[in-house]
Write a protein that holds these residues in place. Structure first.
Motif, PDB file in Angstrom:
ATOM      1  N   GLN A   1       0.807  -1.211   0.000  1.00  0.00           N
ATOM      2  CA  GLN A   1       0.000   0.000   0.000  1.00  0.00           C
ATOM      3  C   GLN A   1       0.846   1.270   0.000  1.00  0.00           C
ATOM      4  O   GLN A   1       0.421   2.326  -0.495  1.00  0.00           O
ATOM      5  CB  GLN A   1      -0.923   0.010   1.217  1.00  0.00           C
ATOM      6  N   VAL A   2       2.073   1.183   0.535  1.00  0.00           N
ATOM      7  CA  VAL A   2       2.932   2.369   0.610  1.00  0.00           C
ATOM      8  C   VAL A   2       3.238   2.908  -0.776  1.00  0.00           C
ATOM      9  O   VAL A   2       3.324   4.125  -0.985  1.00  0.00           O
ATOM     10  CB  VAL A   2       4.233   2.027   1.370  1.00  0.00           C
ATOM     11  N   ILE A   3       3.400   2.001  -1.744  1.00  0.00           N
ATOM     12  CA  ILE A   3       3.752   2.404  -3.107  1.00  0.00           C
ATOM     13  C   ILE A   3       2.691   3.324  -3.710  1.00  0.00           C
ATOM     14  O   ILE A   3       2.998   4.219  -4.501  1.00  0.00           O
ATOM     15  CB  ILE A   3       3.942   1.166  -4.008  1.00  0.00           C
ATOM     16  N   GLY A   4       1.445   3.122  -3.325  1.00  0.00           N
ATOM     17  CA  GLY A   4       0.357   3.893  -3.909  1.00  0.00           C
ATOM     18  C   GLY A   4      -0.234   4.947  -3.001  1.00  0.00           C
ATOM     19  O   GLY A   4      -1.338   5.442  -3.273  1.00  0.00           O
ATOM     20  N   LEU A   5       0.446   5.322  -1.932  1.00  0.00           N
ATOM     21  CA  LEU A   5      -0.087   6.345  -1.030  1.00  0.00           C
ATOM     22  C   LEU A   5      -0.197   7.691  -1.745  1.00  0.00           C
ATOM     23  O   LEU A   5       0.595   7.996  -2.641  1.00  0.00           O
ATOM     24  CB  LEU A   5       0.803   6.474   0.205  1.00  0.00           C
ATOM     25  N   PRO A   6      -1.143   8.517  -1.328  1.00  0.00           N
ATOM     26  CA  PRO A   6      -1.366   9.807  -2.012  1.00  0.00           C
ATOM     27  C   PRO A   6      -0.431  10.902  -1.506  1.00  0.00           C
ATOM     28  O   PRO A   6       0.304  10.731  -0.527  1.00  0.00           O
ATOM     29  CB  PRO A   6      -2.815  10.124  -1.660  1.00  0.00           C
ATOM     30  N   ASP A   7      -0.515  12.028  -2.166  1.00  0.00           N
ATOM     31  CA  ASP A   7       0.183  13.233  -1.724  1.00  0.00           C
ATOM     32  C   ASP A   7      -0.280  13.596  -0.307  1.00  0.00           C
ATOM     33  O   ASP A   7      -1.333  13.156   0.159  1.00  0.00           O
ATOM     34  CB  ASP A   7      -0.123  14.360  -2.714  1.00  0.00           C
ATOM     35  N   ASN A   8       0.521  14.400   0.367  1.00  0.00           N
ATOM     36  CA  ASN A   8       0.230  14.852   1.732  1.00  0.00           C
ATOM     37  C   ASN A   8       0.223  13.697   2.727  1.00  0.00           C
ATOM     38  O   ASN A   8      -0.663  13.599   3.579  1.00  0.00           O
ATOM     39  CB  ASN A   8      -1.092  15.620   1.788  1.00  0.00           C
ATOM     40  N   THR A   9       1.228  12.807   2.595  1.00  0.00           N
ATOM     41  CA  THR A   9       1.369  11.669   3.501  1.00  0.00           C
ATOM     42  C   THR A   9       2.643  11.824   4.325  1.00  0.00           C
ATOM     43  O   THR A   9       3.680  12.245   3.823  1.00  0.00           O
ATOM     44  CB  THR A   9       1.426  10.347   2.725  1.00  0.00           C
ATOM     45  N   TYR A  10       2.528  11.481   5.608  1.00  0.00           N
ATOM     46  CA  TYR A  10       3.651  11.469   6.540  1.00  0.00           C
ATOM     47  C   TYR A  10       3.978  10.020   6.853  1.00  0.00           C
ATOM     48  O   TYR A  10       3.134   9.282   7.378  1.00  0.00           O
ATOM     49  CB  TYR A  10       3.266  12.225   7.807  1.00  0.00           C
TER      50      TYR A  10
END
Length: 286
Positions: A97-106
């Protein structure tokens, strides 16, 4: 914007940086780091300044869980964008899931797998080029390494031996592992290899390690200049790593396709965490 929380030793910081940098690169958005945790962290110092990596700190008003946030900061947030969306590491194995995380992610985790950044490997290798030229002593090592059939060999001891909790969790690689690894590399390459040994316990290595063929113990660098050891490791032709993220990077940064890396089959002393995604499939486990 993507932000990665950085903590731990240099090898861990590199994994955290690489995962966030790769995600930002895929999204085409800015990448920033959060190094606040080093303020009261005594075990290791922030070490990324040694690299060419474009280091920029995240604006404090965007970072979640800001320590000691008072009334002024809460009021300030009303007029600025809210904190980033926190994504914490769920498991030591690769989280797709990390590969497809969106913008504005910490990102808050260790992210110890090249699967998080392998698709932008050349960007990461360029970022992790050492910023400053080598010292005179390290330049001599680089010249010698370039003139021999070199293999880097890393022996991690330090807190893996001195701290009971770390010893129970990590364990150490035995001398027999290093002997078998060097013998394997000599057999598979057909070369008379020269081993360059890196460690945080030089005296113990000098007293205990005996390898087939020539061996040099590199003593010129300390914790403050550990990036010099990293540069020397990467310059070697082949690699025998410890169960350590530091020598993992020493081998990985060598991008030559015909380089052979030997890694320990038993990465942790126990059966957890599960290290199946930690070692690239092309590396030899022993």
């Amino acid at each position: 914007m993507i932000v990665s929380r950085l903590i731990g030793g240099l090898g861990n910081q590199m994994f955290q940086y690489a995962a966030g940098r790769a995600l930002a690169e895929r999204l085409g958005v800015p990448f920033r780091i959060d190094r606040r945790a080093f303020g009261d962290y005594k075990t290791h110092a922030f070490g990324m300044a040694c690299f060419n990596a474009p280091i920029s700190d995240a604006p404090s008003y965007l970072v979640p869980n800001m320590p000691g946030e008072g009334r002024f900061h809460r009021i300030f947030r009303r007029f600025r964008p809210g904190p980033l969306r926190l994504y914490a590491e769920r498991t030591f194995t690769f989280d797709e899931q990390v590969i497809g995380l969106p913008d504005n992610t910490y990102l808050d985790g260790y992210w110890q797998s090249e699967k998080y950044f392998g698709d932008v490997a050349e960007v990461i290798r360029a970022d992790f080029a050492i910023r400053n030229p080598p010292s005179a002593a390290n330049l001599r090592w680089l010249e010698q390494i370039a003139s021999t059939n070199s293999v880097s060999l890393h022996i991690r001891r330090g807190d893996y031996v001195s701290t009971p909790a770390a010893a129970a969790f990590h364990g150490t690689c035995g001398i027999d592992y290093y002997e078998r690894a060097v013998t394997y590399l000599r057999d598979v390459t057909g070369l008379d290899l020269v081993a360059y040994v890196f460690s945080d316990d030089h005296d113990w290595v000098a007293a205990n390690l005996k390898l087939p063929g020539a061996m040099y113990l590199v003593r010129d660098n300390d914790a403050a200049s550990n990036y010099e050891d990293l540069r020397l490791m990467t310059a070697c032709r082949h690699h025998v790593i410890a169960n350590s993220s530091f020598s993992w990077w020493g081998a990985w940064l060598d991008g030559r396709e015909d380089s052979v890396t030997v890694a320990p089959l038993q990465w942790f002393a126990g059966n957890t965490p599960d290290p199946r995604d930690l070692l690239p499939a092309r590396w030899v486990r022993m």
